[in-house]
Design a protein around this motif. Structure first.
Motif, PDB file in Angstrom:
ATOM      1  N   LEU A   1       0.825  -1.222   0.000  1.00 27.73           N
ATOM      2  CA  LEU A   1       0.000   0.000   0.000  1.00 27.73           C
ATOM      3  C   LEU A   1       0.857   1.269   0.000  1.00 27.73           C
ATOM      4  O   LEU A   1       0.392   2.329  -0.436  1.00 27.73           O
ATOM      5  CB  LEU A   1      -0.969  -0.006   1.191  1.00 27.73           C
TER       6      LEU A   1
ATOM      7  N   GLU B   1       2.688   1.351  -7.450  1.00 29.40           N
ATOM      8  CA  GLU B   1       1.343   0.990  -7.944  1.00 29.40           C
ATOM      9  C   GLU B   1       1.476   0.401  -9.346  1.00 29.40           C
ATOM     10  O   GLU B   1       1.952   1.057 -10.271  1.00 29.40           O
ATOM     11  CB  GLU B   1       0.423   2.215  -7.939  1.00 29.40           C
TER      12      GLU B   1
ATOM     13  N   VAL C   1      -5.152   5.235   1.235  1.00 28.31           N
ATOM     14  CA  VAL C   1      -6.229   4.760   0.344  1.00 28.31           C
ATOM     15  C   VAL C   1      -7.269   5.821  -0.022  1.00 28.31           C
ATOM     16  O   VAL C   1      -7.954   5.680  -1.037  1.00 28.31           O
ATOM     17  CB  VAL C   1      -6.964   3.541   0.965  1.00 28.31           C
TER      18      VAL C   1
ATOM     19  N   TYR D   1      -7.528  -4.027  -2.492  1.00 33.66           N
ATOM     20  CA  TYR D   1      -6.161  -3.620  -2.840  1.00 33.66           C
ATOM     21  C   TYR D   1      -5.342  -4.903  -2.967  1.00 33.66           C
ATOM     22  O   TYR D   1      -5.121  -5.595  -1.965  1.00 33.66           O
ATOM     23  CB  TYR D   1      -5.582  -2.697  -1.763  1.00 33.66           C
TER      24      TYR D   1
ATOM     25  N   VAL E   1       0.915  -3.915   3.909  1.00 38.78           N
ATOM     26  CA  VAL E   1       0.681  -2.466   3.930  1.00 38.78           C
ATOM     27  C   VAL E   1       1.977  -1.737   3.561  1.00 38.78           C
ATOM     28  O   VAL E   1       1.955  -0.690   2.906  1.00 38.78           O
ATOM     29  CB  VAL E   1       0.164  -2.007   5.317  1.00 38.78           C
TER      30      VAL E   1
END
Ligand code: FDA
Length: 578
Positions: free
Chosen positions: A82, A86, A210, A218, A272
Motif C-alpha cells: 500500500l 502501484e 487509500v 487492494y 501495507v
C-alpha cells in the motif's frame, strides 16, 4: 414440534429464506448452530440483483445506510504494497464512467459493500420481526423423510438436549460443509480445498494510503514474502478506512499454519508496507478454495441452497448474492404450494432454475482466479527466484522495447479482470428455463455484446423483468420492479391492452391468487415517464408481460388475444402446476 418449513442455517441463504418466507406469511422455523450470526466479515460485495430483492423485502434502505456506497468501491489497485509501487488500477463494480450508464439504466438499485457481519443481523432481525421463529445454538443432527414430511433431529448446544422437529419441507442452508446436502445425497461435481487461504481481520487507520484511491480491494503482489509462491495478497476494506481483512494464501498440502498474533501483525505490516504500523488483530481464520457444485438441489421434501450447493472462491463476489437469490426463488414457490394455490410440481422448477446458475458462478469465480495468470505473466512473476521476480516487476518502467511489451501485456491483462469486477451480465442476466416459465414461441434473443460483461434486458419468458422508471399520479417515481414482487404475480400492459388487465382480475379470483394488473400509459395510474418501458417491453402496447413474484417473466403475449382470460388462465395454470 411442528412447522411448515424448517430452515437449517441463518447465513445469507438461510436468513434470506427466513426473511422471504416471513414476508410471504409462511409458517416456518429456523435453527442455526451458533449463538448469533456470522462472526467474520466474509461476504461484502452486494450486487444490484440482491439489492432489488432487499428492496422487495423491505431492507434495502437499512442495507444502504449500514453499507459503504458504490462510489467508494471503485478504484481497485494492484500494487507491491500500500505504500509501494502501484502496478495498475481497474475501475470496478460499474464505477467506470463508460459502464456506469449500463448499471444505472438496468436497475433501481446500486451495488454496495456491506460486510456479512453487518448484513446478517439486518436480514435475520427483519425476518424475526416479520414472524420467523429463530433458534440459535441449535444444531442439525440428522433427518428422515416420508411422503408427508421430514423429521429433523436437532441438538440444543447449551443443554445438549436432543429433540425432533417435524416439517412439511426442509431448507438445507448450512454452508459449504453442508451436512444436510450430504445426508440427502445431493450429487456434486468438482473438487473441494484446491487452495488454502487465511483471513486476518484487523484495525488500523489506513486513510492516508487509500483515501485518494478509494476501493474495497487492494491487491498486493509481493514475491518473496511467502515461501515458494508468487506472493499475492489482498487487503480488503471492511469499514472505510480503519477496519480491514487480509486474505493471504497458504499451502493446502502442508499442515495448516498456526497464525498467532505476531505472524498476523507481520503479514499486515508487510502487505501495507509500513513496519511500524499500529495494528490491532481482531481475528484470524483459515478456509479452503473450492470448485464444486451440486447438479441437483432437491431430494424429496428437502431443498438445499447457498454454499451448501455452490462452493467457490470469493472472486466476482457472487457467493452470498447467489445464496440470497436461491432463497428468493424458492420461497414464493413454497408459499404457493403450502397455500394450496400451486401443485407440488412447481417446486421442481427451483432445481431446474437455480442449479445451472450455481454451476455458472462456480466456474466463473474459478476462471477469475485463473485470469490473474496474464498479470503475473506480463510482470514476469512465475513463482521462481523472488529477487528476479521483483526485478521483473520493476523492469516494466524501463525505456526498452521489452518493457514496452510488458506494459502493453499488463494493460490487456488488467482489462481481462473486467470479467471479475464488472461482470454485469453474470450478475443480472440470469434467465430461467423450467415448468414455471411458459415459452411464447420466440427464440431466445441473441446477445449483441459479451453476455458475461453486459446485461441484456429482455422480457423473453424466464428473464429478469427489465427495469424502467415509471411515474405515478401523485408524482412519485417507481420502478417496474416496484410493481412486481410482494409475493404477487403482476401483469404489465398498455392502454390498448386493457382487456388483459380486466381479464387478470377474473383469473386471479378463479385461481385464488394475487395477480395485480397495471395499465401503463397517459391518464393511467402509471405513466411511462421516459418511454423506457415502451422500448424495453418487446411486445406491442396491446400485448402483456406476466411477471412472477420473483420478478422473472413467466410469459408474454406480443399482442391482444380473442380470449385473454382463457389465455391467462392457461398460462398461470401451467406456471403453477395446477
Ligand atoms: P454460510 O456458511 O454463510 O452459513 C451457513 C449457516 O449454517 C450458518 O448460519 C451456520 O451457523 C449454519 N450451520 C452450519 N452447520 C449447521 C448445523 N449442523 N446445524 C445448524 N446450523 C448450521 N460472497 C458474496 O456474495 N460477495 C462477496 O463479496 C464475498 N466475499 C467473500 C470473501 C471471503 C473472504 C469469503 C470466505 C467468502 C466471500 N463470499 C462472498 C462468499 C459468502 O461468504 C458465502 O457464499 C455465503 O456466506 C454463503 O451463505 P450460506 O448462507 O450459504 O452459508
Amino acid at each position: 414440534m411442528r412447522t411448515d418449513v424448517l430452515v437449517i442455517g441463518s447465513g445469507p441463504a438461510g436468513g434470506g429464506a427466513a426473511l422471504a418466507l416471513a414476508s410471504l406469511g409462511v409458517e416456518h422455523m429456523v435453527i442455526t448452530k451458533y449463538r448469533w450470526t456470522a462472526n467474520t466479515p466474509r461476504a461484502h460485495i452486494t450486487n444490484q440483483r440482491t439489492m432489488e430483492i432487499f428492496r422487495d423485502l423491505g431492507i434495502e434502505d437499512e442495507v444502504i445506510a449500514k453499507g459503504t456506497p458504490n462510489e467508494l468501491m471503485g478504484d481497485t489497485v494492484f500494487c507491491t504494497s500500500l505504500t509501494g509501487d502501484e502496478i495498475g488500477r481497474v475501475r470496478t463494480w460499474g464505477t467506470h464512467p463508460a459502464r456506469k450508464a449500463d448499471y444505472t439504466l438496468a436497475s433501481p438499485s446500486t451495488h454496495c459493500d456491506i460486510p456479512q457481519t453487518f448484513l446478517e443481523p439486518i436480514i435475520v432481525g427483519q425476518a424475526a420481526a416479520n414472524g420467523s421463529r429463530i433458534r440459535f445454538d441449535t444444531e442439525y443432527v440428522g433427518l428422515t423423510q416420508d411422503d408427508d414430511g421430514v423429521d429433523v433431529l436437532v441438538r440444543d448446544r447449551v443443554t445438549g438436549h436432543e429433540y425432533t422437529i417435524r416439517a412439511k419441507y426442509v431448507i438445507g442452508a448450512d454452508g459449504g460443509r453442508s451436512q444436510v446436502a450430504a445426508d440427502v445425497g445431493l450429487p456434486f461435481e468438482g473438487q473441494m480445498d484446491i487452495a488454502g487461504s487465511m483471513n486476518i481481520v484487523f484495525h488500523a487507520d489506513l486513510s492516508h494510503l487509500v483515501e485518494h484511491r478509494p476501493s474495497v480491494l487492494y491487491w498486493v503482489l509481493q514475491p518473496g514474502s511467502d515461501v515458494g509462491g508468487i506472493g499475492l495478497g489482498l487487503v480488503r476494506m471492511v469499514r472505510p478506512w480503519n477496519e480491514w481483512l487480509i486474505v493471504w494464501g497458504y499451502d493446502i498440502n502442508q499442515p495448516p499454519p498456526d497464525v498467532d498474533e505476531d505472524m498476523a501483525i507481520s503479514i499486515v505490516r508487510e502487505l501495507v508496507g509500513d513496519p511500524e504500523l499500529p495494528v490491532t488483530i481482531r481475528s484470524t481464520s483459515l478456509w479452503g478454495n473450492n470448485k464444486m457444485y451440486a447438479t441437483r438441489y432437491r431430494a424429496g421434501r428437502v431443498f438445499c441452497m447457498g454454499d451448501a450447493c455452490h462452493r467457490h472462491p470469493p472472486s466476482n463476489g457472487l457467493g452470498s448474492n447467489t445464496s440470497i437469490q436461491d432463497a428468493y426463488n424458492l420461497a414464493w414457490k413454497l408459499a404457493y404450494v403450502l397455500r394450496g394455490t400451486a401443485g407440488e410440481a412447481l417446486l421442481d422448477s427451483y432445481d431446474a432454475e437455480r442449479s445451472p446458475i450455481g454451476k455458472q458462478i462456480v466456474l466463473r469465480a474459478n476462471k477469475s482466479i485463473e485470469e490473474f495468470g496474464p498479470i503475473f505473466a506480463a510482470l514476469g512473476v512465475d513463482g521462481g527466484d523472488p529477487e528476479l521476480m521483483q526485478q521483473h516487476i520493476a523492469a516494466r518502467a524501463d525505456n526498452t522495447p521489452q518493457a514496452a511489451g510488458q506494459r502493453e501485456a499488463l494493460r490487456k491483462a488488467l482489462e481481462l479482470k473486467d470479467y471479475e469486477f464488472n461482470a454485469h451480465g453474470v450478475e443480472l442476466g440470469q434467465r430461467y428455463a423450467s415448468n414455471a416459465v411458459v415459452p411464447d414461441g420466440t427464440p431466445e434473443p441473441a446477445f449483441d455484446r459479451d453476455p458475461e460483461l453486459y446485461y441484456h434486458p429482455t422480457t423473453w419468458p424466464g428473464a429478469r423483468l427489465p427495469h424502467a422508471w415509471l411515474g405515478t399520479r401523485d408524482g412519485r417515481k417507481v420502478s417496474t420492479h416496484d410493481l412486481a414482487g410482494k409475493g404477487r404475480f403482476c401483469l404489465l400492459t398498455g392502454i390498448a391492452g386493457e382487456a388483459w388487465a380486466e381479464a387478470a382480475g377474473k383469473v386471479a379470483e378463479q385461481l385464488g391468487i394475487e395477480l395485480v394488473a397495471h395499465v401503463i400509459g397517459p391518464g393511467r395510474e402509471h405513466i411511462d415517464l421516459y418511454e423506457d418501458w415502451a422500448r424495453a417491453r418487446e411486445v406491442d402496447e396491446a400485448g402483456c408481460v406476466l411477471v412472477r413474484p420473483d420478478a422473472h417473466v413467466a410469459w408474454r403475449s406480443a399482442g391482444t388475444s380473442d380470449d385473454p382470460a382463457a389465455e391467462l388462465s392457461r398460462v398461470l395454470s401451467q406456471v403453477l402446476a395446477r
